[in-house]
Design a protein around this motif. Structure first.
Motif, PDB file in Angstrom:
ATOM      1  N   ARG A  10      -5.799   7.325  -1.438  1.00  0.00           N
ATOM      2  CA  ARG A  10      -5.915   5.920  -1.862  1.00  0.00           C
ATOM      3  C   ARG A  10      -7.026   5.254  -1.111  1.00  0.00           C
ATOM      4  O   ARG A  10      -7.261   5.411  -0.005  1.00  0.00           O
TER       5      ARG A  10
ATOM      6  N   ASP B  53       1.831  -5.456  -3.802  1.00  0.00           N
ATOM      7  CA  ASP B  53       0.753  -4.479  -3.618  1.00  0.00           C
ATOM      8  C   ASP B  53       1.289  -3.075  -3.333  1.00  0.00           C
ATOM      9  O   ASP B  53       0.765  -2.343  -2.510  1.00  0.00           O
TER      10      ASP B  53
ATOM     11  N   PRO C  44       1.686   0.436  -4.986  1.00  0.00           N
ATOM     12  CA  PRO C  44       1.357   1.262  -6.150  1.00  0.00           C
ATOM     13  C   PRO C  44       2.591   2.050  -6.582  1.00  0.00           C
ATOM     14  O   PRO C  44       3.261   2.665  -5.752  1.00  0.00           O
TER      15      PRO C  44
ATOM     16  N   GLY D  97       0.774  -1.236   0.000  1.00  0.00           N
ATOM     17  CA  GLY D  97       0.000   0.000   0.000  1.00  0.00           C
ATOM     18  C   GLY D  97       0.803   1.283   0.000  1.00  0.00           C
ATOM     19  O   GLY D  97       0.234   2.367  -0.129  1.00  0.00           O
ATOM     20  N   LYS D  98       2.111   1.197   0.155  1.00  0.00           N
ATOM     21  CA  LYS D  98       2.952   2.406   0.181  1.00  0.00           C
ATOM     22  C   LYS D  98       3.196   2.884  -1.244  1.00  0.00           C
ATOM     23  O   LYS D  98       3.728   2.140  -2.066  1.00  0.00           O
ATOM     24  N   PRO D  99       2.844   4.126  -1.577  1.00  0.00           N
ATOM     25  CA  PRO D  99       3.107   4.629  -2.936  1.00  0.00           C
ATOM     26  C   PRO D  99       4.614   4.767  -3.175  1.00  0.00           C
ATOM     27  O   PRO D  99       5.345   5.212  -2.296  1.00  0.00           O
TER      28      PRO D  99
ATOM     29  N   LYS E  83      -1.821  11.687  -3.438  1.00  0.00           N
ATOM     30  CA  LYS E  83      -3.121  11.272  -3.963  1.00  0.00           C
ATOM     31  C   LYS E  83      -3.812  10.330  -2.974  1.00  0.00           C
ATOM     32  O   LYS E  83      -3.213   9.357  -2.535  1.00  0.00           O
TER      33      LYS E  83
END
Length: 182
Positions: A182, A135, A137, A105-107, A180
């Motif tokens: 999420r 997972d 992004p 989940g960490k961009p 952004k």
């Protein structure tokens, strides 16, 4: 103002690494609410699944650093058309045991620099494949395959005039991506 802590993972251990220089130059282009902190990976033991139940202190430190961050920046060289083993080792450690990945989940941004004409394109593609499975992004555009040549860095470590505008555009896109929702 919110503070964004970015865990920077540089896939090179070399003292005078172009990728370490690139990571530092990029941090200078970031807004003041972004704090870039390099994650130490040079002292990690080789990943061994037998150690998942009792990880080394270095592994605990790595996972903690990742978990405390709001984003990731991977700056990788290219070794033999792929990412360096030390980078893959760090990724494996922080993704285990299964179901307890610190990365999820960490961009992330993926970038790199090399003396070759295609920069680190293949290493970045391999890294993106691994991150997709975990997972994470990843900023898709703009891509940045930086070639190490005269003038890329100024004497003070900042981006040289010939590449500064390009790297600033990359950094602006990365910042927007991290911010952004999420």
């Amino acid at each position: 103002m919110a503070q964004y802590k970015i865990a920077v993972v540089v896939g090179s251990l070399r003292k005078d690494s172009f990728n370490k220089k690139l990571a530092l130059a990029l941090a200078k282009l970031a807004p003041s609410d972004f704090l870039f902190e390099q994650v130490r990976i040079d002292d990690l033991p080789l990943y061994n699944q037998d150690d998942d139940g009792h990880p080394a202190e270095q592994v605990k430190r790595l996972k903690s650093h990742i978990l405390e961050s709001q984003g990731l920046l991977f700056v990788t060289p290219e070794y033999n058309r792929s990412m360096p083993g030390v980078l893959k080792n760090a990724i494996d450690h922080a993704s285990r045991p299964y179901g307890q990945s610190a990365w999820a989940g960490k961009p992330a941004g993926v970038i790199g620099i090399s003396v070759g004409a295609i920069g680190t394109a293949l290493a970045q593609q391999h890294l993106r494949n691994v991150l997709a499975y975990l997972d994470v992004p990843v900023l898709g555009q703009p891509e940045a395959f930086v070639q190490a040549k005269e003038g890329v860095f100024n004497a003070d470590g900042s981006a040289g005039d010939g590449i500064k505008k390009f790297l600033q555009g990359w950094m602006d896109a990365y910042v927007a991506f991290v911010k952004k929702p999420r």
